[in-house]
Design an enzyme around this catalytic site. Structure first.
Site, PDB file in Angstrom:
ATOM      1  N   ARG A  78       0.795  -1.237   0.000  1.00 47.39           N
ATOM      2  CA  ARG A  78       0.000   0.000   0.000  1.00 47.39           C
ATOM      3  C   ARG A  78       0.824   1.282   0.000  1.00 47.39           C
ATOM      4  NH1 ARG A  78      -2.570  -3.930   2.636  1.00 47.39           N
ATOM      5  NH2 ARG A  78      -4.760  -4.269   2.097  1.00 47.39           N
ATOM      6  N   HIS A  92      -0.954  -2.525  -4.483  1.00 49.46           N
ATOM      7  CA  HIS A  92      -0.354  -3.306  -5.571  1.00 49.46           C
ATOM      8  C   HIS A  92      -0.415  -2.599  -6.930  1.00 49.46           C
ATOM      9  CE1 HIS A  92       0.129  -6.315  -2.623  1.00 49.46           C
ATOM     10  NE2 HIS A  92      -0.999  -6.955  -2.745  1.00 49.46           N
ATOM     11  N   HIS A 135       3.340 -12.504  -5.909  1.00 51.88           N
ATOM     12  CA  HIS A 135       2.260 -12.698  -4.946  1.00 51.88           C
ATOM     13  C   HIS A 135       1.754 -14.146  -4.930  1.00 51.88           C
ATOM     14  CE1 HIS A 135      -1.054 -11.565  -2.354  1.00 51.88           C
ATOM     15  NE2 HIS A 135      -0.704 -10.291  -2.414  1.00 51.88           N
ATOM     16  N   ASP A 187      -1.122  -9.728   8.295  1.00 56.60           N
ATOM     17  CA  ASP A 187      -1.063  -8.998   7.024  1.00 56.60           C
ATOM     18  C   ASP A 187      -0.099  -7.836   7.244  1.00 56.60           C
ATOM     19  OD1 ASP A 187      -1.447  -7.966   4.557  1.00 56.60           O
ATOM     20  OD2 ASP A 187      -3.617  -7.671   4.725  1.00 56.60           O
ATOM     21  N   GLU A 211       5.638 -12.164   0.662  1.00 56.76           N
ATOM     22  CA  GLU A 211       6.049 -11.274  -0.435  1.00 56.76           C
ATOM     23  C   GLU A 211       7.291 -10.488  -0.029  1.00 56.76           C
ATOM     24  OE1 GLU A 211       2.194  -9.064  -1.041  1.00 56.76           O
ATOM     25  OE2 GLU A 211       1.677 -10.683   0.320  1.00 56.76           O
TER      26      GLU A 211
HETATM   27  C1  BGC Z   1      -2.010  -7.443   1.177  1.00 60.65           C
HETATM   28  C2  BGC Z   1      -3.379  -7.809   1.659  1.00 60.65           C
HETATM   29  C3  BGC Z   1      -4.248  -8.048   0.462  1.00 60.65           C
HETATM   30  C4  BGC Z   1      -3.623  -9.147  -0.364  1.00 60.65           C
HETATM   31  C5  BGC Z   1      -4.391  -9.473  -1.604  1.00 60.65           C
HETATM   32  C6  BGC Z   1      -1.481  -8.570   0.374  1.00 60.65           C
HETATM   33  O1  BGC Z   1      -0.204  -8.277  -0.099  1.00 60.65           O
HETATM   34  O2  BGC Z   1      -1.158  -7.123   2.227  1.00 60.65           O
HETATM   35  O3  BGC Z   1      -3.925  -6.817   2.483  1.00 60.65           O
HETATM   36  O4  BGC Z   1      -5.547  -8.396   0.829  1.00 60.65           O
HETATM   37  O5  BGC Z   1      -2.316  -8.778  -0.724  1.00 60.65           O
HETATM   38  O6  BGC Z   1      -4.731  -8.353  -2.263  1.00 60.65           O
END
Ligand code: BGC
Length: 401
Positions: free
Chosen positions: A125, A150, A224, A296, A362
């Protein structure tokens, strides 16, 4: 804090390549096999007409140890990754779909889990969907509440990448390229990006990322993939054991933007310095777990002890004995425990994905770095080359860990 170690990376890669992973030389033929290593290209169907109808290719890399990895040109997605368990029984351990329709469905767009995809221009983010660089403020897509996630609405996960397979004496791979136009998603600068997936005979999948720019910008690329080492669609990952090489993590606010603090993991459910199952503490009422609906968060990796790639994470499935070790040049790793999977998607083997049925690890620079001068810098300027490497190394173990 050090800025991006772009030059150092070259030295790190050279050290690591001293093993089985030598620098890829691009070759042209469609299918090749050597020492059990092969790469084949096949059709993975077409995007729907509403998305341009482009033909999507699938490259399958195989080694002599029973491991195979399929990568599609849509999003550079790792669509399948198959490997044996401790008794030699194979399973696909990454979440995904059997056909392109799975990745382009409405249900997928709504859930937006980014299965297996290359993430850019900015992994995770950016707070308030904007950043300021050299006195200019750049508004970005607010695709996740008030924030950018992303790369925005049309990130690298939704682009069709050019692809070329290659083989060397000890590896096979696929080189993906995409040039992101100036202003895409609000980010400045034309950004040619190259991402190389390389498989060797030691069950290591290596990812080399490179990018350049013609205007000052920010970049943070990652992959991802979601893992379920017992096999995708086999249920929860709460019994997997995880170890993270991190004394600190970056706590977040309720919209999952880092507060800026680097907090000690000691005495918290975020302490994975020794193995813990994912389920052990995930239902605690620690405010950070409440904000994330589970894990997360970004962990601040302890600096590497010597030269070479830094061991960031180790994930073990005690039932199958499959082990994933993640090595990287990056300073952080986002551990996401699949909290937002909610049973709306049916994966490669036709089974439902529910909350916690897969997890992502990640490797990255920290979330919201463009707005956090105290974090390692994600700024890329003309004349510099963004260059990072991450390796997913698979192995198996007997009982215990
Ligand atoms: C984020 C999550 C998100 C997920 C899928 C992750 O990298 O930190 O908050 O829901 O990706 O979008």
């Amino acid at each position: 804090m050090p800025s991006l170690t772009r030059v150092l990376v070259v030295a790190l890669c050279a050290t690591f390549a001293a093993g089985a992973l030598s620098a890829p030389a691009v070759a042209k033929s469609k299918s090749k096999s050597q020492g059990g290593l092969s790469v084949t290209k096949s059709s993975f169907g077409n995007l729907p007409p509403s998305m341009g109808g482009t033909a999507i290719d699938r490259y399958t890399l195989r080694n002599g140890r029973g491991m195979s990895v399929a990568i599609i040109t849509y999003g550079g997605i790792i669509q399948e990754l198959t490997l044996p368990d401790r008794r030699g029984r194979k399973a696909n351990v990454t979440l995904g779909f059997a056909d392109i329709a799975g990745y382009t469905s409405e249900a997928y767009a709504e859930a937006n889990p980014y299965f297996g995809a290359i993430i850019g221009r900015y992994g995770n983010r950016i707070g308030g969907a904007q950043f300021t660089l050299d006195g200019v403020t750049y508004p970005l897509d607010a695709n996740n509440g008030p924030n950018t996630l992303h790369g925005g609405f049309q990130g690298f996960d939704k682009k069709v990448w050019d692809a070329e397979s290659f083989k060397t004496a000890k590896t096979v791979g696929v080189r993906l390229t995409y040039t992101s136009p100036d202003g895409e998603g609000g980010f400045p600068g034309t950004l040619p990006v190259e991402m190389i997936y390389t498989l060797d005979n030691r069950n290591r999948l290596r990812m080399d990322y490179e990018a350049t720019t013609d205007k000052p910008t920010v970049v943070n690329l990652t992959n991802h993939a979601y893992w379920n080492l017992a096999g995708e669609g086999s249920g929860s990952i709460e019994g997997h054991l995880l170890k993270l090489n991190a004394d600190r993590y970056t706590p977040v606010d309720e919209t999952l933007i880092p507060t800026g603090e680097l907090a000690a993991v000691a005495g918290t459910p975020f302490d994975f310095r020794s193995f813990h199952t994912i389920g052990e503490r995930i239902r605690g009422n620690h405010e950070q777990l409440v904000f994330g609906r589970g894990y997360d968060h970004n962990w601040v990796l302890n600096p590497p002890r010597g030269s070479g790639l830094n061991l960031a994470a180790k994930l073990v499935d005690p039932s199958s004995g499959r082990v994933l070790s993640i090595l990287t040049t990056e300073p952080g790793i986002q551990f996401y425990s699949g909290n937002f999977l909610s049973g709306t998607l049916y994966g490669t083997s036709g089974r439902q994905y529910r909350q916690g049925d897969g997890l992502a690890l990640e490797t990255q620079h920290f979330p919201d770095s463009p707005n956090k001068p105290q974090f390692p810098s994600t700024t890329l300027r003309p004349g510099e080359t963004y260059s990072t490497t991450t390796v997913y190394a698979f192995s198996t173990k007997g009982g215990g860990h």
